[in-house]
Motif scaffolding. Structure first.
Motif, PDB file in Angstrom:
ATOM      1  N   ALA A 111     -81.852-130.971 -91.768  1.00 27.23           N
ATOM      2  CA  ALA A 111     -81.467-129.951 -90.661  1.00 27.23           C
ATOM      3  C   ALA A 111     -80.123-130.395 -89.995  1.00 27.23           C
ATOM      4  O   ALA A 111     -79.293-129.573 -89.817  1.00 27.23           O
ATOM      5  CB  ALA A 111     -82.534-130.051 -89.642  1.00 27.23           C
ATOM      6  N   GLY A 112     -79.866-131.827 -89.948  1.00 30.80           N
ATOM      7  CA  GLY A 112     -78.772-132.224 -89.032  1.00 30.80           C
ATOM      8  C   GLY A 112     -77.440-132.154 -89.917  1.00 30.80           C
ATOM      9  O   GLY A 112     -76.647-131.907 -89.498  1.00 30.80           O
ATOM     10  N   GLN A 113     -77.490-132.375 -91.018  1.00 33.21           N
ATOM     11  CA  GLN A 113     -76.491-132.402 -91.884  1.00 33.21           C
ATOM     12  C   GLN A 113     -76.273-130.891 -92.261  1.00 33.21           C
ATOM     13  O   GLN A 113     -74.983-130.628 -92.601  1.00 33.21           O
ATOM     14  CB  GLN A 113     -76.720-133.113 -93.332  1.00 33.21           C
ATOM     15  CG  GLN A 113     -76.695-134.986 -92.797  1.00 33.21           C
ATOM     16  CD  GLN A 113     -76.867-135.647 -93.996  1.00 33.21           C
ATOM     17  OE1 GLN A 113     -76.290-136.770 -93.851  1.00 33.21           O
ATOM     18  NE2 GLN A 113     -77.310-135.248 -95.252  1.00 33.21           N
ATOM     19  N   ARG A 114     -77.079-130.077 -92.459  1.00 36.42           N
ATOM     20  CA  ARG A 114     -76.822-128.831 -92.609  1.00 36.42           C
ATOM     21  C   ARG A 114     -75.961-128.239 -91.524  1.00 36.42           C
ATOM     22  O   ARG A 114     -75.120-127.415 -91.755  1.00 36.42           O
ATOM     23  CB  ARG A 114     -78.342-127.820 -92.701  1.00 36.42           C
ATOM     24  CG  ARG A 114     -78.014-126.470 -93.104  1.00 36.42           C
ATOM     25  CD  ARG A 114     -79.371-125.744 -93.426  1.00 36.42           C
ATOM     26  NE  ARG A 114     -80.635-126.586 -93.893  1.00 36.42           N
ATOM     27  CZ  ARG A 114     -81.347-126.878 -93.323  1.00 36.42           C
ATOM     28  NH1 ARG A 114     -81.823-126.485 -92.226  1.00 36.42           N
ATOM     29  NH2 ARG A 114     -82.480-127.661 -93.990  1.00 36.42           N
ATOM     30  N   GLU A 115     -76.269-128.741 -90.134  1.00 40.22           N
ATOM     31  CA  GLU A 115     -75.554-128.228 -89.152  1.00 40.22           C
ATOM     32  C   GLU A 115     -74.368-128.416 -89.277  1.00 40.22           C
ATOM     33  O   GLU A 115     -73.309-127.791 -88.869  1.00 40.22           O
ATOM     34  CB  GLU A 115     -76.186-128.828 -87.759  1.00 40.22           C
ATOM     35  CG  GLU A 115     -75.613-128.182 -86.539  1.00 40.22           C
ATOM     36  CD  GLU A 115     -75.997-128.813 -85.374  1.00 40.22           C
ATOM     37  OE1 GLU A 115     -75.376-128.897 -84.197  1.00 40.22           O
ATOM     38  OE2 GLU A 115     -77.152-129.141 -85.277  1.00 40.22           O
ATOM     39  N   VAL A 116     -73.794-129.415 -89.829  1.00 39.61           N
ATOM     40  CA  VAL A 116     -72.275-130.073 -90.024  1.00 39.61           C
ATOM     41  C   VAL A 116     -71.754-129.014 -91.011  1.00 39.61           C
ATOM     42  O   VAL A 116     -70.616-128.694 -90.726  1.00 39.61           O
ATOM     43  CB  VAL A 116     -72.215-131.547 -90.306  1.00 39.61           C
ATOM     44  CG1 VAL A 116     -70.812-131.706 -90.934  1.00 39.61           C
ATOM     45  CG2 VAL A 116     -72.692-132.394 -89.095  1.00 39.61           C
ATOM     46  N   PHE A 117     -72.382-128.884 -92.027  1.00 42.65           N
ATOM     47  CA  PHE A 117     -72.040-127.956 -93.079  1.00 42.65           C
ATOM     48  C   PHE A 117     -71.693-126.624 -92.810  1.00 42.65           C
ATOM     49  O   PHE A 117     -71.240-125.911 -93.454  1.00 42.65           O
ATOM     50  CB  PHE A 117     -72.827-128.153 -94.339  1.00 42.65           C
ATOM     51  CG  PHE A 117     -72.228-129.347 -95.410  1.00 42.65           C
ATOM     52  CD1 PHE A 117     -71.547-129.085 -96.506  1.00 42.65           C
ATOM     53  CD2 PHE A 117     -72.445-130.769 -95.021  1.00 42.65           C
ATOM     54  CE1 PHE A 117     -71.129-130.306 -97.202  1.00 42.65           C
ATOM     55  CE2 PHE A 117     -72.093-131.645 -95.626  1.00 42.65           C
ATOM     56  CZ  PHE A 117     -71.568-131.517 -96.727  1.00 42.65           C
ATOM     57  N   GLN A 118     -72.547-126.034 -91.662  1.00 39.04           N
ATOM     58  CA  GLN A 118     -72.539-124.899 -91.545  1.00 39.04           C
ATOM     59  C   GLN A 118     -71.071-124.690 -90.604  1.00 39.04           C
ATOM     60  O   GLN A 118     -70.597-123.559 -90.497  1.00 39.04           O
ATOM     61  CB  GLN A 118     -73.612-124.336 -90.403  1.00 39.04           C
ATOM     62  CG  GLN A 118     -75.004-124.194 -91.180  1.00 39.04           C
ATOM     63  CD  GLN A 118     -76.276-124.102 -90.530  1.00 39.04           C
ATOM     64  OE1 GLN A 118     -76.129-124.282 -89.191  1.00 39.04           O
ATOM     65  NE2 GLN A 118     -77.334-123.437 -90.900  1.00 39.04           N
ATOM     66  N   GLN A 119     -70.725-125.798 -89.864  1.00 39.11           N
ATOM     67  CA  GLN A 119     -69.437-125.734 -89.098  1.00 39.11           C
ATOM     68  C   GLN A 119     -68.274-126.097 -89.856  1.00 39.11           C
ATOM     69  O   GLN A 119     -67.184-125.675 -89.831  1.00 39.11           O
ATOM     70  CB  GLN A 119     -69.432-126.541 -88.028  1.00 39.11           C
ATOM     71  CG  GLN A 119     -70.701-126.391 -87.057  1.00 39.11           C
ATOM     72  CD  GLN A 119     -70.482-127.189 -85.812  1.00 39.11           C
ATOM     73  OE1 GLN A 119     -69.836-127.912 -85.310  1.00 39.11           O
ATOM     74  NE2 GLN A 119     -71.929-127.497 -85.191  1.00 39.11           N
ATOM     75  N   CYS A 120     -68.616-126.808 -90.898  1.00 39.33           N
ATOM     76  CA  CYS A 120     -67.510-127.271 -91.846  1.00 39.33           C
ATOM     77  C   CYS A 120     -68.007-127.088 -93.143  1.00 39.33           C
ATOM     78  O   CYS A 120     -68.197-128.187 -94.142  1.00 39.33           O
ATOM     79  CB  CYS A 120     -67.160-128.763 -91.738  1.00 39.33           C
ATOM     80  SG  CYS A 120     -66.938-129.184 -89.805  1.00 39.33           S
ATOM     81  N   PRO A 121     -68.036-125.860 -94.037  1.00 41.84           N
ATOM     82  CA  PRO A 121     -68.618-125.577 -95.152  1.00 41.84           C
ATOM     83  C   PRO A 121     -67.935-126.227 -96.513  1.00 41.84           C
ATOM     84  O   PRO A 121     -68.333-126.566 -97.448  1.00 41.84           O
ATOM     85  CB  PRO A 121     -69.041-124.204 -95.259  1.00 41.84           C
ATOM     86  CG  PRO A 121     -67.976-123.560 -94.282  1.00 41.84           C
ATOM     87  CD  PRO A 121     -67.545-124.749 -93.415  1.00 41.84           C
TER      88      PRO A 121
END
Length: 195
Positions: A111-121
């Motif tokens: 969940a945490g790393q997905r949040e980063v990839f949503q902002q910086c895909p």
């Protein structure tokens, strides 16, 4: 590839070592962190024999040297596990360090790393946890396509510049500033007569 972290079981290395035989192209694996004799023995039992000469263990370095050491590599691995739940929700420092160093990132889908990839895909690849085949595919995709690797590294550098904590800190300063003292007279309550 680099993993600056506490080296040992349960840190995603098992998935990495299981992915190595699936790779068609040689890569170097650089691990930076504390490594006891027991951990070295564990590593020897985990890594395939023909990959041992491509595994490099590096000691920890002072914090001010770490960004330069990380930047010596192309791909950073953030192979976090979804358990315990707190590990699923957090984003580890190494992921931010990879962004700041301009590395392409392969991270597990927590969940945490997905949040980063949503902002910086475009900084790399998000893969399912504990999936050696998906990890091998992600590594292969990046190393077989230099333009993709370069684009991910450039996206990481851009993300580091635009997502810096300092940029959002200005909005936090007023919240953390001392509260103003109200300019009013205090209310005085008479004491009861104790006679």
């Amino acid at each position: 590839m680099v993993l600056p972290d506490l080296i040992g079981p349960g840190r995603g290395l098992e998935t990495l070592f299981q992915a190595l035989p699936l790779l068609q192209h040689p890569v170097e694996i650089h691990l930076r962190g504390n490594c006891s004799d027991a951990t070295r023995h564990w590593l020897e039992t985990q890594i395939p024999d023909h990959w041992r000469d491509r595994l490099f263990l590096h000691p920890t370095v002072p914090n001010d040297e770490l960004p330069a050491r990380i930047a010596e590599h192309d791909i950073g691995l953030a192979l976090e596990q979804p358990n315990p739940p707190s590990r699923n929700l957090t984003i580890t420092n190494k992921l931010f360090q990879y962004l700041q160093a301009g590395l392409a990132i392969i991270a597990t889908d927590t969940a945490g790393q997905r949040e980063v990839f949503q902002q910086c895909p475009h900084v790399g690849r998000l893969i399912p946890p504990q999936s050696p085949a998906d990890l091998a595919t992600a590594i292969t995709d990046l190393i077989q396509s230099p333009p993709s690797l370069t684009a991910a590294k450039q996206a990481a550098q851009t993300a580091a510049r635009t997502q810096e904590w300092q940029k959002s800190s200005s909005s936090l300063v007023p919240i953390s500033a001392p509260l103003p003292v109200p300019k009013r007279k205090p209310t005085v309550y008479p004491l009861p007569d104790m006679r």
